[in-house]
Scaffold this active site. Structure first.
Site, PDB file in Angstrom:
ATOM      1  N   CYS A 132      24.330-145.756  69.917  1.00 22.45           N
ATOM      2  CA  CYS A 132      25.489-146.520  69.162  1.00 22.45           C
ATOM      3  C   CYS A 132      25.706-147.434  68.116  1.00 22.45           C
ATOM      4  O   CYS A 132      26.493-147.920  68.134  1.00 22.45           O
ATOM      5  CB  CYS A 132      26.045-145.929  70.072  1.00 22.45           C
ATOM      6  SG  CYS A 132      26.074-147.282  71.145  1.00 22.45           S
TER       7      CYS A 132
ATOM      8  N   ASP B 211      22.434-145.411  86.747  1.00 25.13           N
ATOM      9  CA  ASP B 211      23.529-146.881  85.770  1.00 25.13           C
ATOM     10  C   ASP B 211      23.313-147.510  86.590  1.00 25.13           C
ATOM     11  O   ASP B 211      23.595-147.862  88.095  1.00 25.13           O
ATOM     12  CB  ASP B 211      25.363-145.893  85.165  1.00 25.13           C
ATOM     13  CG  ASP B 211      25.966-146.295  84.130  1.00 25.13           C
ATOM     14  OD1 ASP B 211      25.689-146.373  83.238  1.00 25.13           O
ATOM     15  OD2 ASP B 211      26.807-147.722  84.273  1.00 25.13           O
TER      16      ASP B 211
ATOM     17  N   ALA C 274      18.354-150.226  84.149  1.00 25.64           N
ATOM     18  CA  ALA C 274      17.601-149.304  83.723  1.00 25.64           C
ATOM     19  C   ALA C 274      16.308-149.137  83.072  1.00 25.64           C
ATOM     20  O   ALA C 274      15.927-148.316  83.455  1.00 25.64           O
ATOM     21  CB  ALA C 274      18.966-148.593  82.505  1.00 25.64           C
TER      22      ALA C 274
END
Length: 398
Positions: free
Chosen positions: A341, A252, A281
């Site tokens: 998402c 992260d 990432a």
């Protein structure tokens, strides 16, 4: 509430959608004259169709593209403390049926009849995100109703994020009730322990929506060397360790999030099996490929690359790139989990770019499972945006 101002639909709009449960009125669907434009953001109005027939009680925001949100299908409803308590009580009853411990999304905006309002519960504390003007204006009343119905002693308002900007709201963090926790809150899900920073973390402090996808990943994790990319506080990595993974690596860009991941691993007694890597990432995956690293289970749960229709094309390219880089890190016969998402990217689009990325990464695979958010994040069938989370589980070739 007959003294309310009136918001009227244009003649060419389609009132059937509202009558059948669609909760929004867009600015180009309503008559916006000087009077209606002067209505205060977050105020209430009576919605009428073009024939002046009452349809619903709505909250209005003339500065937003969503000029009205349906609060109640009863035009005579009164939005007060009793109304708020009834909505919260109904939402709580479902969560208490679903979960043994008080850690869940309590209010999921339109799907729970409280448009633009998100509330996550962490035991005796709750974090609310009022992303609509009415909820921002009534934040104190909401906190009081929340405490009365649930018994929470602390309510924190996290007024940050893109949704508030679209509503013309400023950003602010405020403790509405009680005192903010002085340390991260421990949350146990699927046998893993997570640390949620309720005042300094992302969103409300923990992504509770992935709970069922963590559980499915655990079925693949026993004895596995797991890589969790865009790990935040260790969502999939800690879940894998709880299921008996041999090792987990969390990647992260946030040092604070990785510290919380390690704290969770320490609380579980598995810190010796967790490696954290602070890095971009994409760069980290490229470097691990160059190092010839391979993992039995690779999970990528990035932020929303396509938060709007305008960002869709660029977002889909980013998801494809994630799939391409991640596929190269999966051991022969291993598993790859890709998540999105972004509500602007539907399941078909996300599945297609994921498959294309896997192919361009030189791999082939089969889709074994498609997951979504947990039942504490209910989907309003008429509003696709409430079904935003997608998780695709692939088994790659040997």
């Amino acid at each position: 509430m007959s003294d309310l101002p009136v918001l009227r639909l244009r003649p060419k709009s389609k009132p059937q959608a509202i009558r059948h449960g669609f909760p929004w009125v867009f600015a180009d669907e309503a008559v916006l004259d000087r009077r209606t434009r002067a209505l205060p953001p977050g105020g209430f109005a009576l919605l009428e169709d073009a024939e002046r027939r009452a349809m619903a009680l709505v909250t209005v925001n003339p500065v937003s593209k969503i000029v009205a949100r349906v609060m109640d299908a009863d035009p005579e409803a009164r939005i007060d403390g009793a109304w708020l308590r009834a909505r919260i009580r109904r939402a709580l009853a479902m969560r208490e049926r679903l979960y043994d411990a008080p850690f869940y999304r309590l209010i999921h905006a339109e799907a729970d009849g409280l448009p633009g309002l998100v509330i996550d519960r962490f035991g005796d504390a709750a974090v609310m995100q009022p992303n609509a003007a009415w909820a921002d204006a009534m934040a104190t009343q909401i906190a009081d109703a929340l405490a009365e119905v649930t018994g929470v002693s602390t309510v924190i308002m996290n007024g940050q994020g893109r949704a508030r900007t679209l509503e013309g709201l400023d950003e602010r963090m405020e403790v509405l009730l009680g005192a903010a926790p002085t340390a991260p809150v421990q949350v146990t899900m699927n046998g893993a322990t997570y640390l949620a920073d309720l005042t300094g973390g992302q969103k409300t402090g923990l992504f509770l929506d992935q709970r069922p996808n963590h559980a499915f990943a655990q079925r693949l994790a026993e004895g596995a060397d797991t890589l969790d990319v865009f790990s935040h506080v260790g969502g999939f990595g800690l879940a894998s360790l709880a299921a008996g993974a041999s090792r987990a690596t969390c990647v992260d860009g946030s040092a604070a999030a990785l510290d919380l991941a390690m704290g969770g691993a320490t609380a579980m007694g598995v810190a010796d099996r967790l490696e954290t890597r602070r890095a971009d990432a994409f760069k980290a995956m490229e470097e691990m490929a160059a190092e010839d690293r391979r993992f039995d289970l690779v999970v990528c749960d990035p932020p929303a690359f396509a938060p709007s229709k305008q960002a869709l094309d660029a977002g889909l390219r980013a998801y494809e790139r994630v799939a391409r880089l991640a596929a190269q890190l999966v051991a022969p016969g291993g598993y790859l989990v890709l998540c999105s998402c972004s509500h602007a990217a539907d399941l078909t689009q996300f599945r297609n770019v994921s498959a294309r990325g896997i192919g361009r990464g030189g791999r082939r695979g089969v889709l074994i499972h498609a997951g979504q958010a947990g039942p504490d994040h209910p989907t309003l069938p008429q509003l696709a945006e409430t079904g935003y989370l997608k998780a695709l589980f692939f088994r790659l070739d040997g």
